[in-house]
Design a protein around this motif. Structure first.
Motif, mmCIF file in Angstrom:
data_model
loop_
_atom_site.group_PDB
_atom_site.id
_atom_site.type_symbol
_atom_site.label_atom_id
_atom_site.label_comp_id
_atom_site.label_asym_id
_atom_site.label_seq_id
_atom_site.Cartn_x
_atom_site.Cartn_y
_atom_site.Cartn_z
ATOM 1 N N PHE A 182 76.814 50.206 -26.595
ATOM 2 C CA PHE A 182 75.200 50.138 -26.785
ATOM 3 C C PHE A 182 74.807 51.721 -27.065
ATOM 4 N N GLY A 183 75.561 52.743 -26.955
ATOM 5 C CA GLY A 183 75.109 53.967 -27.125
ATOM 6 C C GLY A 183 74.827 54.233 -28.695
ATOM 7 N N ILE A 184 73.686 54.833 -28.757
ATOM 8 C CA ILE A 184 73.174 55.584 -30.192
ATOM 9 C C ILE A 184 74.279 56.716 -30.543
ATOM 10 N N THR A 185 75.111 56.547 -31.424
ATOM 11 C CA THR A 185 75.771 57.724 -32.006
ATOM 12 C C THR A 185 75.620 57.992 -33.548
ATOM 13 N N GLU B 190 77.559 58.619 -35.734
ATOM 14 C CA GLU B 190 78.597 57.823 -36.611
ATOM 15 C C GLU B 190 77.912 56.318 -36.929
ATOM 16 N N ARG B 191 77.421 55.831 -35.708
ATOM 17 C CA ARG B 191 76.835 54.336 -36.085
ATOM 18 C C ARG B 191 75.605 54.244 -36.919
ATOM 19 N N LEU B 192 74.714 55.353 -36.490
ATOM 20 C CA LEU B 192 73.509 55.536 -37.815
ATOM 21 C C LEU B 192 73.946 55.741 -39.041
ATOM 22 N N ASP B 193 74.808 56.799 -39.387
ATOM 23 C CA ASP B 193 75.438 56.961 -40.655
ATOM 24 C C ASP B 193 75.994 55.906 -41.237
ATOM 25 N N LYS B 194 76.788 55.182 -40.554
ATOM 26 C CA LYS B 194 77.528 53.969 -41.261
ATOM 27 C C LYS B 194 76.404 52.776 -41.231
ATOM 28 N N PRO C 169 61.451 57.553 -24.861
ATOM 29 C CA PRO C 169 60.466 58.111 -24.136
ATOM 30 C C PRO C 169 60.831 59.185 -23.126
ATOM 31 N N GLY C 170 62.121 59.577 -23.046
ATOM 32 C CA GLY C 170 62.407 60.552 -22.019
ATOM 33 C C GLY C 170 62.091 60.071 -20.775
ATOM 34 N N PRO C 171 62.843 60.754 -19.818
ATOM 35 C CA PRO C 171 63.938 61.672 -19.791
ATOM 36 C C PRO C 171 65.051 60.592 -20.335
ATOM 37 N N ILE C 172 65.927 61.496 -21.052
ATOM 38 C CA ILE C 172 67.080 61.029 -21.632
ATOM 39 C C ILE C 172 68.212 61.345 -20.775
ATOM 40 N N ASN C 173 69.211 60.301 -20.703
ATOM 41 C CA ASN C 173 70.657 60.332 -19.988
ATOM 42 C C ASN C 173 71.424 60.909 -21.245
ATOM 43 N N ARG C 174 71.666 62.092 -21.523
ATOM 44 C CA ARG C 174 72.509 62.408 -22.434
ATOM 45 C C ARG C 174 73.899 61.841 -22.461
ATOM 46 N N GLY C 175 74.409 61.248 -23.313
ATOM 47 C CA GLY C 175 75.643 60.932 -23.274
ATOM 48 C C GLY C 175 75.874 59.316 -22.989
ATOM 49 N N VAL C 176 74.772 58.656 -22.464
ATOM 50 C CA VAL C 176 74.564 57.504 -22.122
ATOM 51 C C VAL C 176 73.780 56.557 -23.238
ATOM 52 N N GLU C 177 72.426 56.775 -23.287
ATOM 53 C CA GLU C 177 71.704 56.023 -24.184
ATOM 54 C C GLU C 177 72.127 56.455 -25.590
#
Ligand code: CP
Length: 307
Positions: A244-247, A249-253, A263-271
């Protein structure tokens, strides 16, 4: 023009006209934030107390700045240094604070329903700054403001809320408000993070993030709420990110025109990967800036209601 309500408890029953009035009023205040002197005398003589029983960075500072920009007298309550630590009840705490002649109470609490309870024991206007799993109306309003700022209109737009829907007050406020504004709303996440019968609210459900990216104009990506046991709903954060992570690569594709909010705070590398959190698809810090203007609008509209 004035709001139809004395309190902002949530967006579930807030008329569309009230949401639009807040967003229109915020446009005026947003302009003030770009001036060299970011202050107007609008709420001189109005006293606001910020009652935060749960941690916050964005919402607490944003409300406090909004109050200062409007020249209100503002007081911050923090549980750690208060007499609740000596056993004083919540009700007594509020009654004592209100005896000091408070006009507006901004409250964040870990329990759903606390802002509504406050309306029964206080004469002040109550603003919900996030109550448990229930609602976070000013976060949703600033999300709508930011979507409109970027895309012009919300009516007819396809908005997907991604992630930990079950534990999220941001999700519920977004769903109620976006449906009211005429958006096509969906949710996407693992089944264990979606409340049963969520479709009954009028939203589409995706279990595949690639389809959600392909078919929507906007993704509002939520934080995995580890402090509310969300970790038990998934095998691991790594697995969540894989499916489910937003990368980039996924957005470009799948959708180069998509807009990403968080909304923050972000868990970087998770969401989200850091590449997305800081990249060209997102408007995360615009949301934070706009939050001050939206909260100024809410404070102004409630603080100047005819008595
Ligand atoms: N978005 C939000 O409510 O952030 P804080 O918890 O930092 O206030």
């Amino acid at each position: 023009m004035s709001l139809s309500t004395k309190h902002l408890l949530g967006l579930q029953n807030l008329p569309r006209e009230d949401i639009e009035l807040i967003l229109d009023t915020a446009t005026t205040f947003r302009e003030i934030l770009d001036r060299p002197i970011k202050k107007v005398p609008t709420l001189t003589g109005t006293t606001v107390v910020n009652l935060f029983f749960e941690n916050s960075t964005r919402t607490r500072i944003s409300f406090e700045l909004a109050q200062k920009r409007l020249s209100a007298d503002t007081v911050n309550f923090s549980t750690a240094s208060s007499s609740t630590k000596k056993g004083e009840t919540f009700k007594d705490t509020v009654r004592n604070i209100e005896a000091m002649k408070i006009d507006i109470i901004v409250v964040r609490h870990q329990s759903a329903g606390v802002p509504t309870f406050l309306t029964r024991i206080s004469n002040a206007s109550i603003i919900n700054a996030g109550d448990g799993f229930h609602e976070h109306p000013t976060q949703a309003l600033l999300d709508f403001y930011s979507m409109k700022e970027k895309l012009g209109n919300i009516e007819g737009k396809k908005v997907c809320i991604v992630g930990d829907i079950a534990h999220s007050r941001v999700a519920l406020s977004n769903i109620y408000g976006l449906l009211s504004l005429g958006a096509k709303v969906s949710v996407c996440g693992p089944p264990t993070m979606l409340p049963r019968s969520i479709e009954n609210l009028g939203v589409k459900v995706y279990y595949d993030i690639n389809s959600a990216i392909k078919e929507n104009d906007i993704l509002n990506v939520l934080r995995i709420q580890l402090e509310r046991d969300a970790g038990n709903a998934i095998p691991s954060l790594r697995e969540y990110h894989k499916y489910f992570g937003i990368t980039k690569e996924r957005l470009d594709k799948y959708n180069k025109d998509i807009l990403i909010l968080h909304p923050g705070p972000i868990n970087r590398g998770v969401e989200l990967t850091s590449e997305v959190a800081d990249g060209e698809y997102q408007i995360i810090l615009d949301q934070v800036t706009n939050g001050v203007a939206v909260r100024m609008a809410v404070l102004y509209l409630l603080g100047t209601l005819p008595s």
